[in-house]
Design a protein around this motif. Sequence first.
Motif, short mmCIF file in Angstrom:
data_model
loop_
_atom_site.label_atom_id
_atom_site.label_comp_id
_atom_site.label_asym_id
_atom_site.label_seq_id
_atom_site.Cartn_x
_atom_site.Cartn_y
_atom_site.Cartn_z
N MET A 1 36.00 9.26 33.40
CA MET A 1 36.07 9.24 34.84
C MET A 1 36.79 10.51 35.32
O MET A 1 37.80 10.88 34.77
CB MET A 1 36.84 7.98 35.27
N THR A 2 36.25 11.14 36.34
CA THR A 2 36.83 12.41 36.79
C THR A 2 38.11 12.18 37.60
O THR A 2 38.36 11.09 38.10
CB THR A 2 35.84 13.19 37.68
N LYS A 3 38.87 13.25 37.72
CA LYS A 3 40.10 13.21 38.50
C LYS A 3 39.80 12.80 39.94
O LYS A 3 40.53 12.02 40.54
CB LYS A 3 40.75 14.59 38.44
N GLU A 4 38.70 13.31 40.49
CA GLU A 4 38.32 13.02 41.87
C GLU A 4 37.98 11.54 42.07
O GLU A 4 38.15 11.00 43.15
CB GLU A 4 37.13 13.89 42.30
N GLU A 5 37.50 10.88 41.02
CA GLU A 5 37.20 9.45 41.10
C GLU A 5 38.44 8.60 40.86
O GLU A 5 38.61 7.54 41.45
CB GLU A 5 36.15 9.06 40.05
N LEU A 6 39.29 9.09 39.98
CA LEU A 6 40.43 8.31 39.52
C LEU A 6 41.61 8.30 40.49
O LEU A 6 42.22 7.25 40.72
CB LEU A 6 40.87 8.87 38.16
N ILE A 7 41.92 9.44 41.08
CA ILE A 7 43.09 9.52 41.96
C ILE A 7 42.98 8.56 43.15
O ILE A 7 43.94 7.84 43.42
CB ILE A 7 43.38 10.98 42.39
N PRO A 8 41.84 8.48 43.85
CA PRO A 8 41.78 7.50 44.96
C PRO A 8 41.97 6.06 44.50
O PRO A 8 42.62 5.26 45.19
CB PRO A 8 40.37 7.70 45.53
N THR A 31 52.68 14.01 40.37
CA THR A 31 53.54 13.04 41.04
C THR A 31 54.12 12.05 40.03
O THR A 31 53.39 11.42 39.28
CB THR A 31 52.75 12.29 42.13
N ASP A 32 55.44 11.93 40.05
CA ASP A 32 56.15 11.01 39.17
C ASP A 32 56.36 9.69 39.92
O ASP A 32 56.83 9.69 41.06
CB ASP A 32 57.49 11.62 38.77
N PHE A 33 56.01 8.57 39.28
CA PHE A 33 56.10 7.28 39.95
C PHE A 33 57.53 6.94 40.38
O PHE A 33 57.75 6.45 41.48
CB PHE A 33 55.57 6.16 39.05
N VAL A 34 58.50 7.21 39.52
CA VAL A 34 59.88 6.82 39.81
C VAL A 34 60.59 7.89 40.64
O VAL A 34 61.15 7.60 41.70
CB VAL A 34 60.66 6.55 38.50
N LYS A 35 60.55 9.14 40.17
CA LYS A 35 61.30 10.21 40.84
C LYS A 35 60.73 10.55 42.22
O LYS A 35 61.48 10.72 43.18
CB LYS A 35 61.32 11.48 39.99
N ASP A 36 59.41 10.68 42.32
CA ASP A 36 58.79 11.11 43.58
C ASP A 36 58.50 9.96 44.53
O ASP A 36 58.80 10.03 45.71
CB ASP A 36 57.50 11.89 43.30
N LEU A 37 57.90 8.90 44.01
CA LEU A 37 57.47 7.79 44.87
C LEU A 37 58.53 6.70 45.01
O LEU A 37 58.36 5.76 45.78
CB LEU A 37 56.16 7.19 44.33
N LYS A 71 49.38 12.03 36.12
CA LYS A 71 48.60 12.69 35.06
C LYS A 71 48.55 11.83 33.80
O LYS A 71 47.47 11.63 33.23
CB LYS A 71 49.19 14.06 34.75
N SER A 72 49.69 11.31 33.35
CA SER A 72 49.68 10.48 32.14
C SER A 72 48.91 9.19 32.37
O SER A 72 48.20 8.72 31.48
CB SER A 72 51.10 10.21 31.64
N ALA A 73 49.01 8.63 33.57
CA ALA A 73 48.23 7.42 33.88
C ALA A 73 46.74 7.70 33.77
O ALA A 73 46.00 6.92 33.15
CB ALA A 73 48.57 6.92 35.29
N MET A 74 46.30 8.83 34.30
CA MET A 74 44.87 9.17 34.23
C MET A 74 44.43 9.39 32.80
O MET A 74 43.34 8.94 32.40
CB MET A 74 44.58 10.42 35.08
N GLU A 75 45.25 10.07 32.01
CA GLU A 75 44.89 10.31 30.60
C GLU A 75 44.78 9.01 29.82
O GLU A 75 43.84 8.81 29.04
CB GLU A 75 45.92 11.23 29.95
N ILE A 76 45.72 8.10 30.03
CA ILE A 76 45.71 6.82 29.33
C ILE A 76 44.51 5.98 29.77
O ILE A 76 43.81 5.39 28.92
CB ILE A 76 47.05 6.07 29.55
N ILE A 77 44.25 5.92 31.07
CA ILE A 77 43.10 5.16 31.56
C ILE A 77 41.81 5.70 30.97
O ILE A 77 40.98 4.95 30.46
CB ILE A 77 43.04 5.18 33.11
N ASN A 78 41.64 7.01 31.01
CA ASN A 78 40.41 7.61 30.47
C ASN A 78 40.27 7.37 28.97
O ASN A 78 39.17 7.08 28.49
CB ASN A 78 40.34 9.11 30.79
N SER A 79 41.37 7.45 28.21
CA SER A 79 41.26 7.22 26.77
C SER A 79 40.89 5.76 26.49
O SER A 79 40.12 5.48 25.57
CB SER A 79 42.55 7.61 26.05
N LYS A 80 41.40 4.83 27.30
CA LYS A 80 41.05 3.41 27.12
C LYS A 80 39.60 3.13 27.50
O LYS A 80 38.92 2.34 26.86
CB LYS A 80 41.98 2.51 27.96
N LEU A 81 39.14 3.80 28.54
CA LEU A 81 37.76 3.60 29.00
C LEU A 81 36.77 4.14 27.95
O LEU A 81 35.67 3.62 27.81
CB LEU A 81 37.53 4.28 30.35
#
Length: 83
Positions: A1-8, A31-37, A71-81
């Motif tokens: 899944m592309t970054k453009e599909e995954l981020i939204p 974007t860091d989930f804890v530090k930024d958000l 970024k790590s969330a996207m990498e993990i999701i894509n590797s699982k998919l």
Amino acid sequence: MTKEELIPKLKNIIAPYVQDEEAFKNLNEDTDFVKDLKINSANLVDIILDIEDEFDIRLENEDMEQMLDVKSAMEIINSKLES
């Protein structure tokens, strides 16, 4: 899944838990989930469960420990998919 599909999709999952709206508006790969958000650890678990449901994947403990930013969330999701 592309970054453009995954981020939204990630934004929709993360939105209810965000404490810093300004950082959320500028969400990107770095974007860091804890530090930024300002998402607390209990809500991080909720996000992980929501990600599992949304993408129909199973995340292991080591995946959860590494899922600290977009970024790590996207990498993990894509590797699982892919597997």
